[in-house]
Each structure stands twice: as C-alpha cells, then as structure tokens.
Design a protein around this motif. Structure first.
Motif, PDB file in Angstrom:
ATOM      1  N   UNK A 107       5.112 -29.545   4.865  1.00 45.91           N
ATOM      2  CA  UNK A 107       3.787 -29.971   4.427  1.00 45.91           C
ATOM      3  C   UNK A 107       2.696 -29.122   5.070  1.00 45.91           C
ATOM      4  N   UNK A 108       2.886 -28.763   6.332  1.00 44.97           N
ATOM      5  CA  UNK A 108       1.920 -27.896   7.008  1.00 44.97           C
ATOM      6  C   UNK A 108       1.827 -26.563   6.282  1.00 44.97           C
ATOM      7  N   UNK A 109       2.968 -26.008   5.905  1.00 40.93           N
ATOM      8  CA  UNK A 109       2.972 -24.737   5.170  1.00 40.93           C
ATOM      9  C   UNK A 109       2.187 -24.856   3.865  1.00 40.93           C
ATOM     10  N   UNK A 110       2.386 -25.973   3.173  1.00 44.89           N
ATOM     11  CA  UNK A 110       1.662 -26.182   1.915  1.00 44.89           C
ATOM     12  C   UNK A 110       0.161 -26.279   2.166  1.00 44.89           C
ATOM     13  N   UNK A 111      -0.237 -27.081   3.143  1.00 48.33           N
ATOM     14  CA  UNK A 111      -1.655 -27.269   3.434  1.00 48.33           C
ATOM     15  C   UNK A 111      -2.312 -25.974   3.877  1.00 48.33           C
ATOM     16  N   UNK A 112      -1.573 -25.148   4.600  1.00 47.82           N
ATOM     17  CA  UNK A 112      -2.127 -23.862   5.042  1.00 47.82           C
ATOM     18  C   UNK A 112      -2.247 -22.866   3.889  1.00 47.82           C
ATOM     19  N   UNK A 113      -1.533 -23.109   2.812  1.00 46.89           N
ATOM     20  CA  UNK A 113      -1.570 -22.196   1.664  1.00 46.89           C
ATOM     21  C   UNK A 113      -2.691 -22.516   0.685  1.00 46.89           C
ATOM     22  N   UNK A 114      -3.395 -23.638   0.890  1.00 44.79           N
ATOM     23  CA  UNK A 114      -4.435 -24.055  -0.050  1.00 44.79           C
ATOM     24  C   UNK A 114      -5.574 -23.042  -0.085  1.00 44.79           C
ATOM     25  N   UNK A 115      -6.109 -22.812  -1.278  1.00 43.91           N
ATOM     26  CA  UNK A 115      -7.187 -21.842  -1.457  1.00 43.91           C
ATOM     27  C   UNK A 115      -8.549 -22.465  -1.151  1.00 43.91           C
ATOM     28  N   UNK A 116      -9.490 -21.678  -0.620  1.00 49.71           N
ATOM     29  CA  UNK A 116     -10.844 -22.196  -0.382  1.00 49.71           C
ATOM     30  C   UNK A 116     -11.603 -22.388  -1.694  1.00 49.71           C
ATOM     31  N   UNK A 117     -11.282 -21.576  -2.694  1.00 53.20           N
ATOM     32  CA  UNK A 117     -11.898 -21.650  -4.024  1.00 53.20           C
ATOM     33  C   UNK A 117     -11.098 -20.739  -4.955  1.00 53.20           C
ATOM     34  N   UNK A 118     -11.422 -20.813  -6.232  1.00 50.02           N
ATOM     35  CA  UNK A 118     -10.770 -19.951  -7.226  1.00 50.02           C
ATOM     36  C   UNK A 118     -11.797 -19.588  -8.286  1.00 50.02           C
ATOM     37  N   UNK A 119     -11.847 -18.315  -8.663  1.00 50.62           N
ATOM     38  CA  UNK A 119     -12.715 -17.837  -9.732  1.00 50.62           C
ATOM     39  C   UNK A 119     -11.837 -17.230 -10.812  1.00 50.62           C
ATOM     40  N   UNK A 120     -11.948 -17.737 -12.039  1.00 48.12           N
ATOM     41  CA  UNK A 120     -11.077 -17.217 -13.087  1.00 48.12           C
ATOM     42  C   UNK A 120     -11.699 -16.001 -13.772  1.00 48.12           C
ATOM     43  N   UNK A 121     -11.000 -15.480 -14.775  1.00 48.56           N
ATOM     44  CA  UNK A 121     -11.414 -14.250 -15.441  1.00 48.56           C
ATOM     45  C   UNK A 121     -12.681 -14.429 -16.273  1.00 48.56           C
ATOM     46  N   UNK A 122     -13.103 -15.653 -16.495  1.00 51.52           N
ATOM     47  CA  UNK A 122     -14.336 -15.913 -17.233  1.00 51.52           C
ATOM     48  C   UNK A 122     -15.480 -16.318 -16.306  1.00 51.52           C
ATOM     49  N   UNK A 123     -15.356 -15.973 -15.050  1.00 50.28           N
ATOM     50  CA  UNK A 123     -16.374 -16.242 -14.038  1.00 50.28           C
ATOM     51  C   UNK A 123     -16.697 -17.732 -13.930  1.00 50.28           C
ATOM     52  N   UNK A 124     -15.636 -18.533 -13.931  1.00 49.11           N
ATOM     53  CA  UNK A 124     -15.778 -19.974 -13.704  1.00 49.11           C
ATOM     54  C   UNK A 124     -15.248 -20.270 -12.313  1.00 49.11           C
ATOM     55  N   UNK A 125     -16.044 -20.953 -11.520  1.00 50.44           N
ATOM     56  CA  UNK A 125     -15.701 -21.255 -10.136  1.00 50.44           C
ATOM     57  C   UNK A 125     -15.094 -22.648 -10.025  1.00 50.44           C
ATOM     58  N   UNK A 126     -13.997 -22.728  -9.281  1.00 50.19           N
ATOM     59  CA  UNK A 126     -13.343 -24.003  -8.987  1.00 50.19           C
ATOM     60  C   UNK A 126     -13.366 -24.161  -7.472  1.00 50.19           C
ATOM     61  N   UNK A 127     -13.985 -25.236  -7.004  1.00 45.51           N
ATOM     62  CA  UNK A 127     -14.160 -25.436  -5.570  1.00 45.51           C
ATOM     63  C   UNK A 127     -14.226 -26.932  -5.307  1.00 45.51           C
TER      64      UNK A 127
END
Length: 241
Positions: A107-127
């Motif tokens: 679970x620690x490995x999974x939690x450490x792998x989480x992204x701070x944010x994501x921006x897709x190819x259409x310049x949409x931000x997920x945060x």
C-alpha cells in the motif's frame, strides 16, 4: 473508448463498484481517479487493494488527495495527526492494524506512486484540490496545495459569469487550462448532489464521505453515473458525519 473521472471515494468500496458497473467500463477506457481513496467508511484498505488490482487490468491514472497523503505519513512514521484521526483517519488506522507488514508495504508503494496532477493532450487539468501559481501547476512553489487548496474552487464560484476570459479581471489561473477537474470540496456544501461546473472547473466530489454519492463522469460527453448514497450502502456506519 471513454475517458472517465471518478470523485473522492473515502473508503466506500461498495459505491466504487456501483459506479464502475453502472458506467459499463471496459479495458479500453481511461479511468482518472481524483484522490481521497481513504478515510470515512470502513473499507479503506479494501479500496486500496481494489485500485491496485484495477491498475493491473485497466488504463488508470491515480492522483493524490490530502487524505491519501495523511495516510502515507502515518504508514511510514507510525505517527497520526490529531486532525486526521478526527476526520476519518481513526477508522482507517483501525483497518490497517489487521494487515501484515508486506501488505502494508504494498500500500505504501501505491500511495507513493500517486500523481500530484495530470494534464491530458487536450490541456485539461485533473487535480485533487487546486493550485495558486499564476503560471500553472508546473510552477507551483508549495506542492502540498495540489491536495489542500480550496481557493481555486472558491475563485470559480465567486466569478461573475458575465466576465469573459479576455477581460483583465478574469482570474489568470482559470485561463491556463481548457477545463479543470477537481474533488476535495463536496458540492453538497453548496446544495448540489451532482457534478457542478463553475467557470471552467468541474467539481466531481458529490459528498461520498458524508451523506452523498460517489460520481463517475465522462469528461467528453459530461454524462455521469452515481452510486447509491453512502449511508444506504453502509447503514451501520457514520462515515465522516
């Protein structure tokens, strides 16, 4: 292929199963999770287990929420912030007492792998929450704001809807991305039960931690699916009430 964004789960595995089944997800779909997988209902550890397994079979993007960060700190240091315990952490802590050390390390490995944010190819931000830097997330000085900030959402709510993007008074942060998808602040606090749009921000947190439902939104069509209310799925629990 659908692109789906899923709001704050808060330990409600039953609700997650419901929305994914109701959305008829396939292995071709992109699943974007906005964070806060734990704290609230009794199945936080089971939620993490399920997400890890889902990661192996589907195209998933996992973003970090503030509750996930608090849990990670606890698992790594064995120290629990008092505010975390009050706001759902105690239930999560109790559930981790039952897991073996190798299971917790997974679970620690999974939690450490989480992204701070994501921006897709259409310049949409997920945060999960927001950001404050006027140049965008890539320039943020205090990265913890990605999962704690509320000013981005408050700015969008307070914005005069007649104000155009070309106006010098238009908030620069809101002009940087075509659309922004967030969780963190339940829309139930402003009297809504479904995803709510303010300016170009879509808030997908529909109060699953409390008395609301979990939501899964198609980011292109804006069609959405919701679970039953969480108290109806966990009638013997209180969630974060």
């Amino acid at each position: 292929m659908k692109k789906l964004v899923i709001g704050d789960i808060h330990g409600g595995l039953k609700s997650l199963h419901q929305v994914l089944n109701r959305a008829l997800i396939s292995k071709k779909d992109v699943l974007i999770f906005l964070g806060d997988y734990v704290d609230g209902w009794s199945q936080s550890t089971e939620v993490i287990d399920f997400l890890i397994s889902l990661k192996n079979t589907h195209n998933c993007i996992f973003i970090k929420g503030n509750h996930d960060d608090l849990l990670l700190n606890y698992l790594k240091t064995n120290q629990a912030h008092e505010e975390w315990l009050i706001h759902g952490g105690q239930t999560t802590m109790n559930s981790y007492q039952k897991l073996s050390k190798p299971h917790i390390e997974k679970h620690i490995d999974f939690l450490e792998s989480l992204l701070p944010y994501y921006i897709d190819e259409e310049n949409r931000l997920f945060i999960h929450a927001g950001f404050t830097n006027q140049k965008g997330v890539e320039h943020e000085y205090f990265t913890s704001l990605f999962f704690w900030d509320r000013t981005l959402w408050e700015t969008a709510l307070a914005l005069n809807p007649k104000l155009s993007k070309e106006d010098t008074k238009y908030p620069k942060r809101l002009s940087l991305y075509n659309e922004i998808f967030i969780g963190h602040t339940p829309v139930t606090k402003i009297g809504h039960e479904t995803p709510f749009k303010a300016a170009n921000i879509w808030n997908i947190d529909t109060g699953a931690a409390f008395t609301g439902k979990l939501t899964c939104l198609d980011i292109d069509s804006k069609h959405f699916w919701q679970s039953d209310s969480l108290p109806s799925l966990y009638p013997n629990e209180r969630g974060r009430n």
